[in-house]
Design an enzyme around this catalytic site. Structure first.
Site, short mmCIF file in Angstrom:
data_model
loop_
_atom_site.label_atom_id
_atom_site.label_comp_id
_atom_site.label_asym_id
_atom_site.label_seq_id
_atom_site.Cartn_x
_atom_site.Cartn_y
_atom_site.Cartn_z
N HIS A 209 35.64 41.44 40.67
CA HIS A 209 36.27 40.95 40.28
C HIS A 209 36.35 39.24 40.10
CE1 HIS A 209 38.25 39.49 44.04
NE2 HIS A 209 38.98 39.01 42.99
C1 UD1 Z 1 42.76 35.86 41.57
C2 UD1 Z 1 42.47 35.08 42.50
C3 UD1 Z 1 41.09 35.32 43.41
C4 UD1 Z 1 41.73 36.47 44.09
C5 UD1 Z 1 42.04 37.69 43.23
C6 UD1 Z 1 42.45 39.15 43.96
C7 UD1 Z 1 42.82 32.97 41.21
C8 UD1 Z 1 41.80 31.75 40.58
N1 UD1 Z 1 42.32 33.72 41.60
O1 UD1 Z 1 42.14 36.43 40.60
O2 UD1 Z 1 41.28 34.38 44.14
O3 UD1 Z 1 40.82 36.95 44.80
O4 UD1 Z 1 43.56 37.23 42.22
O5 UD1 Z 1 42.42 39.92 42.68
O6 UD1 Z 1 44.59 32.39 41.71
N2 UD1 Z 1 45.59 40.96 35.77
C9 UD1 Z 1 46.01 42.19 35.03
N3 UD1 Z 1 47.23 43.03 36.11
C10 UD1 Z 1 47.66 41.68 36.90
C11 UD1 Z 1 47.24 41.04 37.63
C12 UD1 Z 1 46.03 40.56 36.55
O7 UD1 Z 1 45.64 43.57 34.29
O8 UD1 Z 1 47.87 42.62 37.94
C13 UD1 Z 1 44.81 40.72 34.76
C14 UD1 Z 1 44.77 40.40 33.44
O9 UD1 Z 1 44.16 40.53 32.57
C15 UD1 Z 1 44.43 38.90 33.92
C16 UD1 Z 1 43.56 39.12 34.59
O10 UD1 Z 1 43.41 40.23 35.49
O11 UD1 Z 1 43.93 37.80 32.84
C17 UD1 Z 1 42.67 38.38 35.82
O12 UD1 Z 1 43.69 38.20 36.77
P1 UD1 Z 1 44.67 36.50 37.86
O13 UD1 Z 1 45.50 36.66 37.96
O14 UD1 Z 1 43.48 35.26 36.35
O15 UD1 Z 1 43.02 36.42 38.51
P2 UD1 Z 1 42.59 37.68 39.54
O16 UD1 Z 1 41.39 38.07 39.03
O17 UD1 Z 1 43.20 38.58 39.59
#
Ligand code: UD1
Length: 372
Positions: A209
């Site tokens: 991820h």
């Molecule tokens: C975040 C953390 C990472 C952690 C991970 C666990 C940061 C920089 N990264 O990464 O350290 O290991 O969480 O999962 O904070 N999205 C959804 N639904 C959600 C959340 C996210 O669809 O509930 C999608 C969105 O398109 C978003 C992408 O996932 O743009 C990334 O989400 P983001 O919160 O930026 O970071 P994670 O990859 O989840």
């Protein structure tokens, strides 16, 4: 003493469990403690957030900022403004931030700028890879927080090298507490293997991820590596983080699960622990999953160029395989042949990560911080 926990993303909900339980227990025994949880809303899907609060019995957040997704600056900035407001209203004695996400950084900055004593749980971890957003978050959080609660000796050494020894305390690892608390329940009550048709199978569990792994440059190769590795098992199960599902549609539009490779929705935490324990191997780019595999005695191939959890590698339970398909396949073969027995790995992990008393030690340090 009023403790405010700031969380926002899936791994933080897991870490929150043992600490909030320790605080609640001490309050029941008569300690003058009150705790609030503020959720930034970084993770908002039920599968990544709501389900964890229910399943892990976490206190309901008093505030959910509902920040959602966005570019790093945008997401962190919205959190910063919302957290500052929440802290001004809730007036905590101490603030606690967890891990290395954007929610960690925002919580640390908002609290320390308001001069509220602030503790960082899981301080001192370093990958020494500044291209990871998590590495920037860790370094920045450690340098602003007042109390650095380190899970391991290695983390203590990292903090000391950065001139932070005076603020650092070795408390052990809250994720070890969480695994020790929940693994029995997962093995006894959780029927994930049956539900997913894995009973009696030799299977592997894989997750991907991180920002880098889901990029156009790396995702196709990593998916090819997983498909090749899957041939060693009846099934390779790949629960898909929403980021990964979106990246697959964009960068690998032709890709479909085939042969032994199967995908599913993100797993609940008990299901995850049950399947890590039942799997022959874990393949992942996640930090937390590497450690959960080690604690449950399951060999792990880390699809990255470095790890923060060097203890699992030294114990022979984890191989940092890099990002090339050949290297990932070779690492899996080596582990399947030569990883130590499950019980030996799990015992080694419990020794490295404090054996389950981290939350109590964290609470003791928080009360000292709050009394200054
Ligand atoms: C975040 C953390 C990472 C952690 C991970 C666990 C940061 C920089 N990264 O990464 O350290 O290991 O969480 O999962 O904070 N999205 C959804 N639904 C959600 C959340 C996210 O669809 O509930 C999608 C969105 O398109 C978003 C992408 O996932 O743009 C990334 O989400 P983001 O919160 O930026 O970071 P994670 O990859 O989840």
């Amino acid at each position: 003493m009023r403790i405010l926990h700031v969380v926002g993303a899936r791994p933080q909900f897991v870490k929150l469990g043992p600490v909030t339980r320790a605080v609640a227990e001490a309050a029941r025994e008569g300690c003058a403690l009150h705790q609030d949880v503020v959720h930034t809303g970084q993770h908002y899907d039920v599968a990544l957030s709501g389900r964890f609060f229910e399943e892990l019995g976490l206190p309901r957040p008093v505030v959910d900022l509902g920040v959602g997704s966005g570019r790093h600056g945008e997401q962190t900035g919205r959190m910063l403004a919302g957290l500052e407001q929440a802290m001004l209203e809730l007036r905590p004695t101490v603030v606690v931030v967890y891990g290395d996400t954007n929610s960690t950084l925002a919580g640390a900055l908002a609290a320390t700028k308001l001069n509220i004593p602030t503790a960082h749980v899981e301080a001192g971890l370093r990958s020494f890879n500044r291209r990871m957003p998590e590495e920037i978050n860790r370094v920045a959080a450690d340098h602003v927080c007042d109390l650095l609660l380190a899970p391991t000796e290695t983390a203590m050494q990292n903090l000391s090298r950065e001139g932070l020894a005076e603020r650092s305390r070795l408390v052990g690892d809250v994720m070890a507490d969480a695994v020790l608390e929940l693994a029995g329940r997962a093995l006894r009550d959780c029927d994930a293997e049956r539900r997913l048709g894995l009973t009696g199978q030799s299977y592997a569990l894989a997750t991907l991820h991180r920002a880098e792994s889901t990029s156009a440059a790396l995702l196709p190769g990593l998916m090819a590596a997983l498909s090749a590795c899957a041939k060693r098992f009846d099934t390779l199960l790949l629960p898909l983080h929403p980021r990964t599902a979106a990246a697959l549609a964009k960068h690998c539009p032709e890709w479909r699960p085939a042969g032994p490779v199967r995908t599913c929705e993100p797993l609940g935490h008990l299901d995850l622990l049950r399947l890590v324990r039942g799997a022959r191997a874990v393949l992942t780019d996640s930090g937390g999953l590497q450690k959960e595999a080690f604690l449950l005695g399951t060999p792990c191939v880390t699809m990255r160029t470095e790890t923060e959890w060097v203890e699992s590698v030294a114990a022979g339970g984890n191989v940092v395989a890099g990002l090339e398909p050949d290297g990932i396949g070779a690492a899996l073969s080596a582990l399947l042949e030569a990883a130590p027995e499950r019980a030996a790995l799990a015992a080694g992990a419990a020794e490295c990560y404090g054996g389950g008393g981290a939350a109590q030690r964290i609470l003791l340090e928080l009360t000292r911080l709050g009394n200054v």
